[in-house]
Design a protein around this motif. Sequence first.
Motif, PDB file in Angstrom:
ATOM      1  N   ALA A 200       0.828  -1.211   0.000  1.00 14.68           N
ATOM      2  CA  ALA A 200       0.000   0.000   0.000  1.00 14.68           C
ATOM      3  C   ALA A 200       0.860   1.257   0.000  1.00 14.68           C
ATOM      4  CB  ALA A 200      -0.913  -0.012   1.227  1.00 14.68           C
ATOM      5  N   LEU A 201       1.963   1.212   0.764  1.00 13.66           N
ATOM      6  CA  LEU A 201       2.846   2.372   0.812  1.00 13.66           C
ATOM      7  C   LEU A 201       3.479   2.628  -0.556  1.00 13.66           C
ATOM      8  CD1 LEU A 201       3.415   4.067   3.357  1.00 13.66           C
ATOM      9  CD2 LEU A 201       5.644   2.969   3.476  1.00 13.66           C
ATOM     10  N   GLY A 202       3.854   1.556  -1.251  1.00  6.89           N
ATOM     11  CA  GLY A 202       4.419   1.722  -2.584  1.00  6.89           C
ATOM     12  C   GLY A 202       3.414   2.283  -3.570  1.00  6.89           C
ATOM     13  N   ALA A 203       2.158   1.820  -3.486  1.00 12.88           N
ATOM     14  CA  ALA A 203       1.126   2.344  -4.399  1.00 12.88           C
ATOM     15  C   ALA A 203       0.862   3.823  -4.135  1.00 12.88           C
ATOM     16  CB  ALA A 203      -0.154   1.530  -4.215  1.00 12.88           C
ATOM     17  N   ILE A 204       0.813   4.201  -2.837  1.00 16.73           N
ATOM     18  CA  ILE A 204       0.574   5.609  -2.510  1.00 16.73           C
ATOM     19  C   ILE A 204       1.740   6.474  -2.969  1.00 16.73           C
ATOM     20  CG2 ILE A 204       0.261   7.231  -0.601  1.00 16.73           C
ATOM     21  CD1 ILE A 204      -1.189   5.018   0.906  1.00 16.73           C
ATOM     22  N   ASN A 205       2.944   5.997  -2.778  1.00 19.77           N
ATOM     23  CA  ASN A 205       4.121   6.753  -3.203  1.00 19.77           C
ATOM     24  C   ASN A 205       4.173   6.898  -4.715  1.00 19.77           C
ATOM     25  OD1 ASN A 205       6.579   8.103  -2.833  1.00 19.77           O
ATOM     26  ND2 ASN A 205       7.739   6.221  -3.176  1.00 19.77           N
ATOM     27  N   LEU A 211       4.281  13.248  -1.604  1.00 20.15           N
ATOM     28  CA  LEU A 211       3.838  12.976  -0.235  1.00 20.15           C
ATOM     29  C   LEU A 211       4.911  12.198   0.515  1.00 20.15           C
ATOM     30  CD1 LEU A 211       1.545  13.051   1.887  1.00 20.15           C
ATOM     31  CD2 LEU A 211       0.754  10.870   0.946  1.00 20.15           C
ATOM     32  N   MET A 212       5.197  12.606   1.748  1.00 22.90           N
ATOM     33  CA  MET A 212       6.158  11.894   2.600  1.00 22.90           C
ATOM     34  C   MET A 212       5.449  10.689   3.221  1.00 22.90           C
ATOM     35  SD  MET A 212       8.936  13.633   2.219  1.00 22.90           S
ATOM     36  CE  MET A 212       9.948  13.030   3.537  1.00 22.90           C
ATOM     37  N   VAL A 213       5.412   9.599   2.450  1.00 28.95           N
ATOM     38  CA  VAL A 213       4.623   8.448   2.881  1.00 28.95           C
ATOM     39  C   VAL A 213       5.202   7.791   4.131  1.00 28.95           C
ATOM     40  CG1 VAL A 213       3.703   7.970   0.587  1.00 28.95           C
ATOM     41  CG2 VAL A 213       5.926   7.013   1.249  1.00 28.95           C
ATOM     42  N   ALA A 214       6.516   7.938   4.359  1.00 32.13           N
ATOM     43  CA  ALA A 214       7.124   7.305   5.533  1.00 32.13           C
ATOM     44  C   ALA A 214       6.558   7.890   6.826  1.00 32.13           C
ATOM     45  CB  ALA A 214       8.634   7.468   5.490  1.00 32.13           C
ATOM     46  N   PRO A 219       3.116   5.691  11.807  1.00 34.00           N
ATOM     47  CA  PRO A 219       2.116   5.518  12.868  1.00 34.00           C
ATOM     48  C   PRO A 219       1.090   4.437  12.547  1.00 34.00           C
ATOM     49  CG  PRO A 219       2.419   7.838  12.350  1.00 34.00           C
ATOM     50  CD  PRO A 219       3.108   7.057  11.275  1.00 34.00           C
ATOM     51  N   VAL A 220       0.797   4.270  11.255  1.00 38.41           N
ATOM     52  CA  VAL A 220      -0.201   3.267  10.862  1.00 38.41           C
ATOM     53  C   VAL A 220       0.304   1.861  11.150  1.00 38.41           C
ATOM     54  CG1 VAL A 220      -1.488   2.310   8.925  1.00 38.41           C
ATOM     55  CG2 VAL A 220      -1.200   4.783   9.119  1.00 38.41           C
ATOM     56  N   ILE A 221       1.532   1.556  10.746  1.00 42.70           N
ATOM     57  CA  ILE A 221       2.064   0.205  10.964  1.00 42.70           C
ATOM     58  C   ILE A 221       2.297  -0.068  12.449  1.00 42.70           C
ATOM     59  CG2 ILE A 221       4.464   0.925  10.650  1.00 42.70           C
ATOM     60  CD1 ILE A 221       2.851  -2.424   9.599  1.00 42.70           C
TER      61      ILE A 221
END
Length: 256
Positions: A200-205, A211-214, A219-221
């Motif tokens: 999901a993080l890769g798709a959002i990035n 967006l600073m997905v990290a 907090p989500v993970i």
Amino acid sequence: MTAIAQLLPFLNEAIWHGFAVFLRVAALASLLPAFGEQSVPARIKLVVAMAFTVAVAPAVATVQAPEDLGDLVLLSLTEILAGLALGIGIRLFVLALQTAGTIAAHSTSLSQVFGGAGVDPMPAMGYVLIVGGLALAVMTGLHVKAAEMIILSYEFLPIGRFTDGSVLSEWGVAQVGRAFTLAFTLAAPFVILSVLYNVALGAINKAMPQLMVAFVGAPVITAGGLFLLLMASPLILSVWLDAMDGFLQNPFGPTR
């Protein structure tokens, strides 16, 4: 005096019998989960070993006193080796739970939370699982199951006989393989969560490179890992306890 003279041979036989049982029991008790932990004082471990000896000795065939020093050394070595082999087999289940906690913590970015706070350095998630597992094992009668396993072990590991090295090594490798399999099985929900999170993080990035997905995903993970630990711990510990009970009931049976 005549009565005492008649009692002496019986006492001598009982002492040697208890000594032979104590050798195996003490070696096993030093590695037994909950009772043989590093935090337990040596005097308490000695009392535990003596208590197990009193419970197990009446159910074991009588051991004759060794005729010479060579027989005594042989008896000591075989019994200590048998006890250590059984103790290591049980201890592997605690190590499997520790490994599962470490895998789960690294998968959910919780490996540095309160890590190294005890005797063995490990993430806090590992401590939670180990303390819960040991408490559950003791509450369900670990001492009774261990005594039954010791009594059963004399059928497969007779007193005063060395087990064939190839058989013992094959059995040990099978137990190590089962421990790692159990560890990965217990940590599977956290590994799956980690895979879904990274996908999901890769798709959002990919969709929003600016967006600073990290910062958004960390907090989500973390929250997801804690929530999954809360929900999955009862099932994880029940699966772990069933696996250890299967070993205690038949330590030399086929691994599952």
